[in-house]
Design a protein around this motif. Structure first.
Motif, PDB file in Angstrom:
ATOM      1  N   PHE A  11       0.833  -1.212   0.000  1.00 35.85           N
ATOM      2  CA  PHE A  11       0.000   0.000   0.000  1.00 35.85           C
ATOM      3  C   PHE A  11       0.865   1.259   0.000  1.00 35.85           C
ATOM      4  N   GLN A  12       1.759   1.327  -0.986  1.00 38.92           N
ATOM      5  CA  GLN A  12       2.740   2.411  -1.100  1.00 38.92           C
ATOM      6  C   GLN A  12       2.455   3.291  -2.310  1.00 38.92           C
ATOM      7  N   PRO A  13       1.425   4.078  -2.378  1.00 39.42           N
ATOM      8  CA  PRO A  13       0.335   4.230  -1.418  1.00 39.42           C
ATOM      9  C   PRO A  13      -0.851   3.318  -1.760  1.00 39.42           C
ATOM     10  N   PHE A  14      -1.865   3.396  -0.932  1.00 38.17           N
ATOM     11  CA  PHE A  14      -3.109   2.668  -1.164  1.00 38.17           C
ATOM     12  C   PHE A  14      -3.802   3.337  -2.349  1.00 38.17           C
ATOM     13  N   HIS A  15      -4.096   2.569  -3.416  1.00 40.71           N
ATOM     14  CA  HIS A  15      -4.681   3.159  -4.621  1.00 40.71           C
ATOM     15  C   HIS A  15      -6.019   2.493  -4.967  1.00 40.71           C
TER      16      HIS A  15
END
Length: 173
Positions: free
Chosen positions: A6-10
Protein backbone atom coordinates in the motif's frame (compact mmCIF):
# COMPACT_ATOMS: atom_id res chain seq x y z
CA UNK A 1 -7.36 -11.27 4.95
CA UNK A 2 -5.95 -9.04 2.27
CA UNK A 3 -2.44 -7.71 2.30
CA UNK A 4 -0.11 -5.40 0.46
CA UNK A 5 2.54 -2.73 0.81
CA UNK A 6 0.00 0.00 0.00
CA UNK A 7 2.74 2.41 -1.10
CA UNK A 8 0.34 4.23 -1.42
CA UNK A 9 -3.11 2.67 -1.16
CA UNK A 10 -4.68 3.16 -4.62
CA UNK A 11 -7.94 2.45 -6.46
CA UNK A 12 -6.84 -1.09 -7.37
CA UNK A 13 -6.29 -1.80 -3.68
CA UNK A 14 -9.78 -0.45 -2.98
CA UNK A 15 -11.28 -3.02 -5.37
CA UNK A 16 -9.24 -5.72 -3.63
CA UNK A 17 -10.46 -4.56 -0.22
CA UNK A 18 -14.10 -4.42 -1.30
CA UNK A 19 -13.91 -7.81 -3.03
CA UNK A 20 -12.67 -9.50 0.12
CA UNK A 21 -14.98 -7.55 2.46
CA UNK A 22 -17.99 -8.79 0.49
CA UNK A 23 -16.94 -12.38 1.25
CA UNK A 24 -16.32 -12.28 5.00
CA UNK A 25 -17.67 -11.12 8.35
CA UNK A 26 -14.40 -9.67 9.60
CA UNK A 27 -11.54 -8.48 7.44
CA UNK A 28 -7.89 -8.39 8.38
CA UNK A 29 -5.73 -6.05 6.31
CA UNK A 30 -2.06 -6.92 6.55
CA UNK A 31 0.39 -4.15 5.79
CA UNK A 32 3.52 -5.79 4.43
CA UNK A 33 7.02 -4.46 4.95
CA UNK A 34 5.93 -2.88 8.26
CA UNK A 35 9.52 -2.51 9.48
CA UNK A 36 11.90 -1.01 6.91
CA UNK A 37 14.88 -2.59 8.70
CA UNK A 38 13.49 -6.09 8.05
CA UNK A 39 12.62 -5.78 4.36
CA UNK A 40 14.35 -8.38 2.21
CA UNK A 41 14.89 -8.58 -1.55
CA UNK A 42 12.46 -10.88 -3.37
CA UNK A 43 13.46 -12.50 -6.65
CA UNK A 44 9.86 -12.47 -7.90
CA UNK A 45 9.65 -8.67 -7.41
CA UNK A 46 13.16 -7.20 -7.46
CA UNK A 47 12.16 -3.56 -6.74
CA UNK A 48 9.84 -4.09 -3.76
CA UNK A 49 12.58 -3.80 -1.11
CA UNK A 50 14.09 -0.52 -2.34
CA UNK A 51 13.58 2.60 -0.21
CA UNK A 52 12.08 4.52 -3.14
CA UNK A 53 9.45 1.77 -3.45
CA UNK A 54 8.55 2.18 0.24
CA UNK A 55 8.22 5.91 0.98
CA UNK A 56 5.38 5.68 3.51
CA UNK A 57 5.58 4.45 7.10
CA UNK A 58 3.43 1.71 8.56
CA UNK A 59 1.29 4.30 10.39
CA UNK A 60 0.81 6.41 7.26
CA UNK A 61 -0.34 3.32 5.38
CA UNK A 62 -2.64 2.32 8.24
CA UNK A 63 -4.29 5.75 7.98
CA UNK A 64 -4.67 5.28 4.22
CA UNK A 65 -6.30 1.85 4.65
CA UNK A 66 -8.78 3.17 7.19
CA UNK A 67 -9.62 6.20 5.04
CA UNK A 68 -10.19 3.95 2.03
CA UNK A 69 -12.41 1.64 4.10
CA UNK A 70 -14.53 4.62 5.12
CA UNK A 71 -14.76 5.65 1.45
CA UNK A 72 -16.00 2.14 0.65
CA UNK A 73 -18.63 2.33 3.39
CA UNK A 74 -17.08 -0.52 5.36
CA UNK A 75 -17.81 -0.89 9.04
CA UNK A 76 -14.51 -0.14 10.77
CA UNK A 77 -15.49 -2.35 13.70
CA UNK A 78 -15.11 -5.38 11.41
CA UNK A 79 -11.82 -4.18 9.89
CA UNK A 80 -8.50 -5.02 11.57
CA UNK A 81 -5.33 -3.45 10.20
CA UNK A 82 -2.24 -5.37 11.27
CA UNK A 83 1.45 -5.60 10.38
CA UNK A 84 2.17 -8.54 8.09
CA UNK A 85 5.83 -9.50 7.56
CA UNK A 86 5.12 -11.22 4.24
CA UNK A 87 8.77 -12.13 3.67
CA UNK A 88 9.07 -13.84 7.07
CA UNK A 89 6.57 -16.73 7.16
CA UNK A 90 8.13 -17.96 10.39
CA UNK A 91 6.59 -14.90 12.13
CA UNK A 92 3.08 -15.15 10.70
CA UNK A 93 1.68 -17.10 13.66
CA UNK A 94 2.35 -14.05 15.86
CA UNK A 95 0.24 -11.75 13.66
CA UNK A 96 -2.43 -13.73 11.82
CA UNK A 97 -5.32 -15.84 13.13
CA UNK A 98 -4.72 -19.46 12.13
CA UNK A 99 -8.13 -19.88 10.49
CA UNK A 100 -8.13 -16.68 8.44
CA UNK A 101 -8.85 -17.00 4.72
CA UNK A 102 -6.25 -15.28 2.56
CA UNK A 103 -7.57 -13.30 -0.41
CA UNK A 104 -5.04 -12.49 -3.11
CA UNK A 105 -4.89 -11.10 -6.62
CA UNK A 106 -2.58 -12.74 -9.15
CA UNK A 107 -1.06 -10.11 -11.39
CA UNK A 108 2.62 -11.05 -11.30
CA UNK A 109 5.27 -13.58 -10.37
CA UNK A 110 5.19 -12.07 -6.89
CA UNK A 111 1.50 -12.98 -6.60
CA UNK A 112 2.37 -16.57 -7.42
CA UNK A 113 5.13 -16.57 -4.80
CA UNK A 114 2.70 -15.30 -2.16
CA UNK A 115 0.13 -17.90 -3.18
CA UNK A 116 2.66 -20.70 -2.71
CA UNK A 117 3.88 -19.37 0.65
CA UNK A 118 0.38 -18.95 2.02
CA UNK A 119 -0.67 -22.43 0.95
CA UNK A 120 2.55 -23.94 2.34
CA UNK A 121 1.71 -22.27 5.66
CA UNK A 122 -1.66 -24.05 5.62
CA UNK A 123 -3.94 -21.10 4.80
CA UNK A 124 -7.00 -21.36 2.62
CA UNK A 125 -6.34 -19.00 -0.30
CA UNK A 126 -9.02 -17.44 -2.51
CA UNK A 127 -7.86 -15.78 -5.71
CA UNK A 128 -9.89 -12.68 -6.55
CA UNK A 129 -10.17 -11.33 -10.10
CA UNK A 130 -8.41 -14.34 -11.62
CA UNK A 131 -7.35 -13.65 -15.19
CA UNK A 132 -7.86 -9.91 -14.87
CA UNK A 133 -5.06 -7.52 -15.81
CA UNK A 134 -3.58 -5.11 -13.28
CA UNK A 135 -4.86 -1.63 -14.08
CA UNK A 136 -2.79 0.45 -11.68
CA UNK A 137 0.26 0.03 -9.47
CA UNK A 138 1.81 1.86 -6.58
CA UNK A 139 4.73 2.67 -8.88
CA UNK A 140 2.28 4.47 -11.20
CA UNK A 141 0.92 6.52 -8.31
CA UNK A 142 4.37 7.33 -6.92
CA UNK A 143 5.51 8.48 -10.39
CA UNK A 144 2.44 10.73 -10.72
CA UNK A 145 3.11 12.13 -7.24
CA UNK A 146 6.72 12.93 -8.15
CA UNK A 147 5.51 14.69 -11.29
CA UNK A 148 2.77 16.46 -9.32
CA UNK A 149 0.09 15.57 -11.85
CA UNK A 150 -3.07 13.52 -11.72
CA UNK A 151 -2.19 11.32 -8.77
CA UNK A 152 -5.31 12.17 -6.71
CA UNK A 153 -7.56 10.46 -9.26
CA UNK A 154 -5.58 7.24 -8.81
CA UNK A 155 -6.39 6.88 -5.09
CA UNK A 156 -9.62 6.89 -3.06
CA UNK A 157 -10.69 10.37 -1.89
CA UNK A 158 -9.91 9.63 1.75
CA UNK A 159 -6.42 8.47 0.80
CA UNK A 160 -5.87 11.67 -1.20
CA UNK A 161 -6.77 13.62 1.95
CA UNK A 162 -4.29 11.61 4.02
CA UNK A 163 -1.55 12.12 1.41
CA UNK A 164 -2.25 15.85 1.12
CA UNK A 165 -2.04 16.08 4.90
CA UNK A 166 1.35 14.35 4.82
CA UNK A 167 2.57 16.87 2.22
CA UNK A 168 1.66 19.66 4.63
CA UNK A 169 3.15 17.89 7.63
CA UNK A 170 -0.32 17.26 9.08
CA UNK A 171 -1.51 13.85 10.22
CA UNK A 172 -5.10 13.28 9.11
CA UNK A 173 -6.77 10.96 11.60
Amino acid sequence: MVHGRFQPFHNGHLEYLKGAAARCEELFVGITNPDPERVRPEGADPLRHLPESNPFTYVERLLMVKAAAVDAGLDLSRLHVIPFPVNEPELWHAYIPEDVVQFIRLFSDWGGTKLERLREAGFEVVVLDEGKEKEISGADVRAAMREGTGWASLVPKGVASVLKGLECGVRVL
